[in-house]
Design an enzyme around this catalytic site. Structure first.
Site, PDB file in Angstrom:
ATOM      1  N   GLU A  68       0.839  -1.214   0.000  1.00  9.30           N
ATOM      2  CA  GLU A  68       0.000   0.000   0.000  1.00  9.30           C
ATOM      3  C   GLU A  68       0.864   1.251   0.000  1.00  9.30           C
ATOM      4  O   GLU A  68       0.558   2.235  -0.687  1.00  9.30           O
ATOM      5  CB  GLU A  68      -0.948  -0.008   1.201  1.00  9.30           C
ATOM      6  CG  GLU A  68      -1.962   1.107   1.189  1.00  9.30           C
ATOM      7  CD  GLU A  68      -2.924   1.041   0.013  1.00  9.30           C
ATOM      8  OE1 GLU A  68      -3.120   2.086  -0.655  1.00  9.30           O
ATOM      9  OE2 GLU A  68      -3.493  -0.036  -0.253  1.00  9.30           O
ATOM     10  N   GLU A  75       1.566   6.356  -7.168  1.00  9.27           N
ATOM     11  CA  GLU A  75       0.500   7.294  -7.536  1.00  9.27           C
ATOM     12  C   GLU A  75       0.958   8.740  -7.388  1.00  9.27           C
ATOM     13  O   GLU A  75       0.693   9.574  -8.256  1.00  9.27           O
ATOM     14  CB  GLU A  75      -0.750   7.045  -6.694  1.00  9.27           C
ATOM     15  CG  GLU A  75      -1.478   5.772  -7.073  1.00  9.27           C
ATOM     16  CD  GLU A  75      -2.742   5.544  -6.263  1.00  9.27           C
ATOM     17  OE1 GLU A  75      -3.055   6.367  -5.370  1.00  9.27           O
ATOM     18  OE2 GLU A  75      -3.419   4.547  -6.543  1.00  9.27           O
ATOM     19  N   LYS A  85      -4.389  12.650 -18.673  1.00  6.18           N
ATOM     20  CA  LYS A  85      -4.591  11.200 -18.710  1.00  6.18           C
ATOM     21  C   LYS A  85      -3.662  10.645 -19.780  1.00  6.18           C
ATOM     22  O   LYS A  85      -3.680  11.079 -20.931  1.00  6.18           O
ATOM     23  CB  LYS A  85      -6.044  10.871 -19.035  1.00  6.18           C
ATOM     24  CG  LYS A  85      -6.974  11.195 -17.902  1.00  6.18           C
ATOM     25  CD  LYS A  85      -8.336  10.580 -18.118  1.00  6.18           C
ATOM     26  CE  LYS A  85      -9.161  10.808 -16.868  1.00  6.18           C
ATOM     27  NZ  LYS A  85     -10.371  10.024 -16.856  1.00  6.18           N
ATOM     28  N   HIS A  86      -2.837   9.710 -19.378  1.00  7.69           N
ATOM     29  CA  HIS A  86      -1.873   9.100 -20.298  1.00  7.69           C
ATOM     30  C   HIS A  86      -1.936   7.598 -20.096  1.00  7.69           C
ATOM     31  O   HIS A  86      -2.014   7.119 -18.959  1.00  7.69           O
ATOM     32  CB  HIS A  86      -0.470   9.632 -20.017  1.00  7.69           C
ATOM     33  CG  HIS A  86       0.526   9.245 -21.059  1.00  7.69           C
ATOM     34  ND1 HIS A  86       1.080   7.997 -21.128  1.00  7.69           N
ATOM     35  CD2 HIS A  86       1.036   9.960 -22.084  1.00  7.69           C
ATOM     36  CE1 HIS A  86       1.908   7.938 -22.154  1.00  7.69           C
ATOM     37  NE2 HIS A  86       1.902   9.120 -22.752  1.00  7.69           N
ATOM     38  N   LYS A  93      -0.228   3.183 -12.413  1.00  6.70           N
ATOM     39  CA  LYS A  93      -1.150   3.201 -11.272  1.00  6.70           C
ATOM     40  C   LYS A  93      -1.888   1.873 -11.127  1.00  6.70           C
ATOM     41  O   LYS A  93      -2.060   1.370 -10.016  1.00  6.70           O
ATOM     42  CB  LYS A  93      -2.139   4.342 -11.417  1.00  6.70           C
ATOM     43  CG  LYS A  93      -1.520   5.703 -11.180  1.00  6.70           C
ATOM     44  CD  LYS A  93      -2.579   6.786 -11.277  1.00  6.70           C
ATOM     45  CE  LYS A  93      -2.044   8.120 -10.842  1.00  6.70           C
ATOM     46  NZ  LYS A  93      -3.117   9.125 -10.709  1.00  6.70           N
ATOM     47  N   ASP A  94      -2.332   1.306 -12.247  1.00  5.57           N
ATOM     48  CA  ASP A  94      -3.052   0.034 -12.193  1.00  5.57           C
ATOM     49  C   ASP A  94      -2.163  -1.105 -11.716  1.00  5.57           C
ATOM     50  O   ASP A  94      -2.596  -1.959 -10.932  1.00  5.57           O
ATOM     51  CB  ASP A  94      -3.649  -0.314 -13.559  1.00  5.57           C
ATOM     52  CG  ASP A  94      -4.814   0.580 -13.951  1.00  5.57           C
ATOM     53  OD1 ASP A  94      -5.269   1.388 -13.116  1.00  5.57           O
ATOM     54  OD2 ASP A  94      -5.274   0.475 -15.108  1.00  5.57           O
TER      55      ASP A  94
END
Length: 121
Positions: A68, A75, A85-86, A93-94
Site C-alpha cells: 500500500e 500514484e 490522462k496518459h 497506477k493500475d
C-alpha cells in the site's frame, strides 16, 4: 564525522516514519488494512498461534502495508509527472494497485490456512 553519519542514519528513519504516517493519514485503504491487521492479531492472540503461525500472519500483514505504501508512492510520482490522462500513467497506477490486491489476496489465503485450521480442529 561519525556524528554526521549517525545523524543522517537517524534522519532516514524519521523520513521513513513520516512516509508511513502520510500513507496512513491520506489513504483510506491503509486504514482498512490496519483494521484488518488488528483483527488478525486479535484473533491470533485468542487462538494462541504458534511461532510459525505468527510468522505467517506478521509477514502477510507487513507485505500488504508495504504494498500500500509503494502504491501510494507510485500514484504520487505519476501525479507529479503529469496531470493529463496518459496510457502509461494508467498502467503504472493500475500495476501498483494490482500489487496491493495480490498482497491482500495472499493475506486472506494465509488467514484461511492459519485460522481455518485452528477453528475447524
Amino acid at each position: 564525522m561519525i556524528i554526521l553519519v549517525v545523524k543522517g542514519f537517524l534522519n532516514s528513519f524519521r523520513y521513513a516514519l513520516a512516509g508511513i504516517v502520510c500513507v496512513f493519514r491520506t489513504q483510506r485503504n491503509m486504514k482498512v488494512h490496519c483494521v484488518a491487521a488488528t483483527l488478525a492479531v486479535t484473533v491470533g492472540l485468542f487462538l494462541r498461534l504458534s511461532s510459525s503461525e505468527w510468522v505467517d500472519i506478521v509477514l502477510s500483514i507487513f507485505f500488504v502495508l508495504a504494498a500500500e505504501a509503494i502504491n501510494t508512492a507510485v500514484e504520487a510520482a505519476v501525479n507529479l509527472c503529469t496531470t493529463e490522462k496518459h496510457p502509461w500513467a494508467k498502467v503504472a497506477k493500475d500495476c501498483a494497485a494490482g500489487a496491493v490486491l495480490l498482497a491482500a489476496v495472499n493475506s486472506v489465503i494465509v488467514a484461511v490456512l492459519v485460522f481455518g485450521k485452528r477453528v475447524l480442529s
